[in-house]
Write an enzyme that holds these catalytic residues in place. Structure first.
Site, PDB file in Angstrom:
ATOM      1  N   HIS A  36      44.775  46.160  32.418  1.00  0.00           N
ATOM      2  CA  HIS A  36      43.978  45.271  31.645  1.00  0.00           C
ATOM      3  C   HIS A  36      44.572  43.641  31.655  1.00  0.00           C
ATOM      4  O   HIS A  36      43.938  42.645  31.898  1.00  0.00           O
ATOM      5  CB  HIS A  36      43.330  45.567  30.420  1.00  0.00           C
ATOM      6  CG  HIS A  36      42.392  44.602  29.865  1.00  0.00           C
ATOM      7  ND1 HIS A  36      41.314  44.492  30.428  1.00  0.00           N
ATOM      8  CD2 HIS A  36      42.445  43.463  28.872  1.00  0.00           C
ATOM      9  CE1 HIS A  36      40.387  43.487  29.743  1.00  0.00           C
ATOM     10  NE2 HIS A  36      41.285  42.840  28.953  1.00  0.00           N
TER      11      HIS A  36
ATOM     12  N   TYR B 143      43.782  39.093  32.598  1.00  0.00           N
ATOM     13  CA  TYR B 143      44.049  37.749  31.953  1.00  0.00           C
ATOM     14  C   TYR B 143      45.185  37.013  32.741  1.00  0.00           C
ATOM     15  O   TYR B 143      44.983  35.720  32.402  1.00  0.00           O
ATOM     16  CB  TYR B 143      44.516  38.048  30.358  1.00  0.00           C
ATOM     17  CG  TYR B 143      43.320  38.554  29.672  1.00  0.00           C
ATOM     18  CD1 TYR B 143      42.289  37.655  29.612  1.00  0.00           C
ATOM     19  CD2 TYR B 143      43.357  39.796  29.342  1.00  0.00           C
ATOM     20  CE1 TYR B 143      41.008  38.181  28.980  1.00  0.00           C
ATOM     21  CE2 TYR B 143      42.211  40.340  28.570  1.00  0.00           C
ATOM     22  CZ  TYR B 143      41.038  39.539  28.594  1.00  0.00           C
ATOM     23  OH  TYR B 143      39.827  40.052  28.086  1.00  0.00           O
TER      24      TYR B 143
ATOM     25  N   HIS C 286      30.561  43.502  37.790  1.00  0.00           N
ATOM     26  CA  HIS C 286      31.093  42.838  36.798  1.00  0.00           C
ATOM     27  C   HIS C 286      32.185  41.983  37.205  1.00  0.00           C
ATOM     28  O   HIS C 286      32.492  40.659  37.023  1.00  0.00           O
ATOM     29  CB  HIS C 286      31.566  43.931  35.675  1.00  0.00           C
ATOM     30  CG  HIS C 286      32.590  43.217  34.818  1.00  0.00           C
ATOM     31  ND1 HIS C 286      32.247  42.256  33.911  1.00  0.00           N
ATOM     32  CD2 HIS C 286      33.820  43.566  34.733  1.00  0.00           C
ATOM     33  CE1 HIS C 286      33.535  42.002  33.038  1.00  0.00           C
ATOM     34  NE2 HIS C 286      34.577  42.682  33.673  1.00  0.00           N
ATOM     35  N   PHE C 287      33.327  42.720  38.081  1.00  0.00           N
ATOM     36  CA  PHE C 287      34.493  41.761  38.256  1.00  0.00           C
ATOM     37  C   PHE C 287      34.260  40.991  39.309  1.00  0.00           C
ATOM     38  O   PHE C 287      35.194  40.080  39.413  1.00  0.00           O
ATOM     39  CB  PHE C 287      35.750  42.835  38.338  1.00  0.00           C
ATOM     40  CG  PHE C 287      35.695  43.903  39.320  1.00  0.00           C
ATOM     41  CD1 PHE C 287      35.809  43.734  40.400  1.00  0.00           C
ATOM     42  CD2 PHE C 287      35.868  45.122  38.873  1.00  0.00           C
ATOM     43  CE1 PHE C 287      35.845  44.490  41.571  1.00  0.00           C
ATOM     44  CE2 PHE C 287      35.907  46.094  39.789  1.00  0.00           C
ATOM     45  CZ  PHE C 287      35.972  45.770  41.188  1.00  0.00           C
ATOM     46  N   HIS C 288      33.109  40.923  40.165  1.00  0.00           N
ATOM     47  CA  HIS C 288      33.046  39.774  41.051  1.00  0.00           C
ATOM     48  C   HIS C 288      32.609  38.574  40.531  1.00  0.00           C
ATOM     49  O   HIS C 288      32.624  37.343  40.940  1.00  0.00           O
ATOM     50  CB  HIS C 288      32.112  40.264  42.241  1.00  0.00           C
ATOM     51  CG  HIS C 288      32.571  41.015  43.230  1.00  0.00           C
ATOM     52  ND1 HIS C 288      32.783  42.333  43.084  1.00  0.00           N
ATOM     53  CD2 HIS C 288      33.566  40.794  44.347  1.00  0.00           C
ATOM     54  CE1 HIS C 288      33.407  42.796  44.017  1.00  0.00           C
ATOM     55  NE2 HIS C 288      33.832  41.910  45.067  1.00  0.00           N
TER      56      HIS C 288
ATOM     57  N   ARG D 175      30.200  53.467  42.643  1.00  0.00           N
ATOM     58  CA  ARG D 175      31.048  52.565  43.432  1.00  0.00           C
ATOM     59  C   ARG D 175      32.198  53.538  44.422  1.00  0.00           C
ATOM     60  O   ARG D 175      32.002  54.576  44.336  1.00  0.00           O
ATOM     61  CB  ARG D 175      32.026  51.822  42.670  1.00  0.00           C
ATOM     62  CG  ARG D 175      33.040  52.670  41.651  1.00  0.00           C
ATOM     63  CD  ARG D 175      33.654  51.731  40.743  1.00  0.00           C
ATOM     64  NE  ARG D 175      34.797  50.674  41.219  1.00  0.00           N
ATOM     65  CZ  ARG D 175      35.820  50.394  40.618  1.00  0.00           C
ATOM     66  NH1 ARG D 175      36.201  50.861  39.567  1.00  0.00           N
ATOM     67  NH2 ARG D 175      36.758  49.461  41.280  1.00  0.00           N
ATOM     68  N   ARG D 176      32.744  52.665  45.078  1.00  0.00           N
ATOM     69  CA  ARG D 176      33.887  53.322  46.119  1.00  0.00           C
ATOM     70  C   ARG D 176      33.362  54.317  46.925  1.00  0.00           C
ATOM     71  O   ARG D 176      33.933  55.804  46.762  1.00  0.00           O
ATOM     72  CB  ARG D 176      35.116  53.855  45.031  1.00  0.00           C
ATOM     73  CG  ARG D 176      35.881  52.776  44.300  1.00  0.00           C
ATOM     74  CD  ARG D 176      36.969  53.276  43.631  1.00  0.00           C
ATOM     75  NE  ARG D 176      37.829  52.257  43.616  1.00  0.00           N
ATOM     76  CZ  ARG D 176      39.057  52.359  42.616  1.00  0.00           C
ATOM     77  NH1 ARG D 176      39.357  53.396  41.834  1.00  0.00           N
ATOM     78  NH2 ARG D 176      39.953  51.354  42.378  1.00  0.00           N
TER      79      ARG D 176
END
Ligand code: HEM
Ligand SMILES: [Cu+2]
Length: 585
Positions: A254, A258, A405-407, A468-469
């Site tokens: 996580h 950041y 989300h993370f794209h 996913r994956r």
């Protein structure tokens, strides 16, 4: 608005040019003042962009393969490509890009060159060697003749096992980043001895707090790799505890987000206001935000393990609560950054509740890209809250929602910010004027539209239950029920979005290559590196904010509270033994 904008060199010539005795103007851009630092930035950005190009190609291959639009690899190679995509983009492109940005920011705000060229060579060489080993082992998986592979995905925990060289490479990349951090701290110390009473310059404050968070959090992955995965892949130990390696990975997994995000914030806080024509709204708020990230980033890793057995739900609940607290610094950022942009727009004649938005320089690639990445990040924040909610997480866990989300976050808030700021920064570190400006101005919009299509469709696909994956999400015997639209339509949007993103990546790389190769050295740059003072400056910040030892101590206490007992549970039965046997005894 071609003239009169604060980023036009002509309007700030007093900063970037000096009159010499014979009356000619001599340029004083970053590369002229700090040639050593500029060279480091160029090397880092060059490697970062190379990784980006290969990673983007893999992204396109995946997007078209998964959606059954075009298949140029056998499905059995899908994990190799997916690992390459994740590692090259989420680990290599980011780490080198950040190293370059931080070297620039630290040098610019301290006003001195990096201290030691030996240390610089050491960290660059370590990071490059690590990258070559890790990437080489992954790509070896494509060739049957080479007896090595690393199809373990960028979240490399057990039970998937890679060739030892992959882990050694990953470890070296991290060790190299530690040495880079040491170099930033030494540079700061040199400045401090000449300026004992001054406040830490804002950009340096951001660099140092981010690196402290990075040191604290990478310890987890370093232990995972060095103590467990390397001996296990070498056959020195026969088994590891998968839950323990997952926990050590997510202890790092996580905060690493950041590590990607804070450099983007550094640009949003310090460069974006200036590009908008104004000044940062508040230096104290910016410092508070970075301190909050330093103390809260790590004790949240269990929010990636809500579905893992063997961790009591109470700890997961604590992680969820901490995660929700982390919304606070991001909301503060939203407020400060938008207020700074509005101030800039009003300086340039903007009026009305929303009318001021029209006064912003949307035709300038650096401004447009950074602003668009901020908008996408807001959307990513919303879907992130769903991920973080312990109960609704089960709805989207391991579905296509997650890459959706993370794209938006690392794939746009970080990636598009780095691309956009490069339109402004690369001229300053190469001394060459940006080439192909028309293509550069269009590029952020192409990325934005591509990402709206791909990410939105991925989110919806996840809600429909598409995993996913996987190379074969069609699961021949199974049909997914879509809430709105159809699965076929979702697929087409992913394929079109992914293709647009790849085109956007090529446009960016073309502009960079053109600037690097066709730009004339010593040209007038059209941009300047001047960054105006914030409206509320460092003097308004309580001094305690600069007390990094205090914040590190608080961060460590919170980590001990969040991780102490659950980690003890995992190792009490033996460090290498799984907490419970994989099959009932
Ligand atoms: C050309 C642009 C891009 C395209 C077309 C693309 C496409 C994709 C697709 C389709 C997946 C899902 C594969 C699956 O779960 O089966 C994926 C996963 C991923 N992407 Fe991208 N992507 C792009 C850019 C980026 C960028 C810029 C980043 C980060 C900086 C990124 C990071 C990741 C990561 C970390 C994964 C997860 C890998 C895993 O599950 O192990 N991507 N990408
Ligand atoms: Cu997380």
């Amino acid at each position: 608005m071609a003239t009169g904008h604060p980023d036009d060199t002509a309007t700030r010539s007093e900063e970037e040019y000096v009159e010499t005795d014979d009356g000619t103007r001599r340029r004083r851009a970053f590369v002229d003042r700090y040639p050593d630092a500029a060279q480091i930035v160029r090397i880092c950005l060059g490697i970062s962009f190379l990784a980006f190009g290969v990673g983007a190609l893999f992204g396109l291959i995946q997007a078209l393969h998964r959606t059954n639009v075009l298949r140029i690899i056998p499905s059995s190679d899908y994990y190799t490509i997916l690992t390459g995509h994740g590692v090259l983009l989420a680990l290599v492109f980011t780490t080198f890009g950040i190293a370059g940005l931080f070297q620039w920011a630290n040098t610019r705000s301290l006003g001195i060159e990096p201290p030691s060229s030996t240390l610089t060579t050491a960290w660059l060489a370590t990071m490059v060697l690590g990258t070559l080993l890790a990437a080489g082992t992954i790509l070896a998986g494509l060739f049957d003749a080479i007896p090595a592979s690393a199809d373990v995905l960028f979240t490399f925990y057990a039970p998937l096992k890679a060739h030892p060289l992959f882990y050694v490479g990953a470890a070296l990349l991290i060790v190299g980043s530690w040495l880079a951090g040491a170099s930033y701290f030494l540079q700061f110390r040199e400045w401090r001895s000449a300026n004992p009473d001054s406040r830490i310059p804002l950009q340096t404050f951001m660099v140092l707090t981010t690196m402290l968070m990075w040191y604290i959090s990478t310890i987890g992955v370093a232990i995972e790799v060095v103590v467990f995965l390397i001996p296990w892949s070498l056959g020195l130990i026969q088994q590891v505890d998968p839950l323990l390696t997952r926990t050590l990975f997510w202890y790092f997994g996580h905060p690493v987000v950041y590590f990607w995000l804070l450099p983007a914030y550094l640009i949003w806080y310090t460069v974006l206001p200036k590009l908008s024509g104004g000044r940062l709204f508040s230096d104290p708020l910016a410092r508070v935000v970075f301190v909050l990230f330093l103390i809260l980033s790590t004790p949240v890793g269990f929010h990636h393990q809500y579905t893992d057995p063997g961790i009591a739900s109470g700890y997961k609940f604590v992680a969820m609560t901490n995660t929700m607290f982390l919304l606070l610094p991001s909301l503060l950022t939203l407020f400060t950054v938008v207020a700074s942009m509005e101030h800039g727009a009003r300086q340039r004649g903007g009026t009305g509740y929303f009318g001021w938005l029209k006064a912003l320089p949307w035709e300038k690639p650096a401004f447009a890209g950074i602003a668009l990445s901020g908008i996408m990040f807001a959307a990513g924040g919303f879907s992130g809250m769903i991920n973080a909610g312990m109960n609704i997480n089960y709805l989207i866990h391991n579905t296509l929602w997650v890459p959706g989300h993370f794209h938006l976050t690392v794939g746009t808030a970080f990636a598009l910010t780095l691309m956009a700021v490069s339109y402004w920064l690369v001229p300053q570190v190469t001394g060459k004027r940006l080439q192909w400006r028309g293509m550069a101005s269009l590029q952020p919009y192409v990325w934005f539209v591509g990402m709206v299509l791909m990410s939105n469709a991925m989110h919806r696909g996840g809600l429909a239950g598409i995993p996913r994956r996987t190379a074969e999400p069609q699961y021949d015997q199974f049909s997914f029920a879509a809430v709105v639209g159809s699965v076929a339509e979702i697929r087409i949007q992913i394929a079109i979005g992914g293709t647009l993103l790849f085109v956007g990546a090529l446009m960016f790389l073309a502009v960079m290559l053109a600037t690097w190769t066709l730009g004339k050295p010593n040209s007038q740059l059209r941009v300047n590196g001047f960054i105006p003072e914030p409206m509320s400056g460092a003097d308004d910040s309580p001094r305690v904010l600069d007390n990094m030892k205090l914040w590190v101590a608080i961060a460590l206490v919170l980590i001990a509270l969040a991780y102490g007992l659950p980690l003890y549970d995992m190792v009490a039965d033996g460090v290498f033994l799984p907490g419970s046997p994989p099959v009932p005894a």
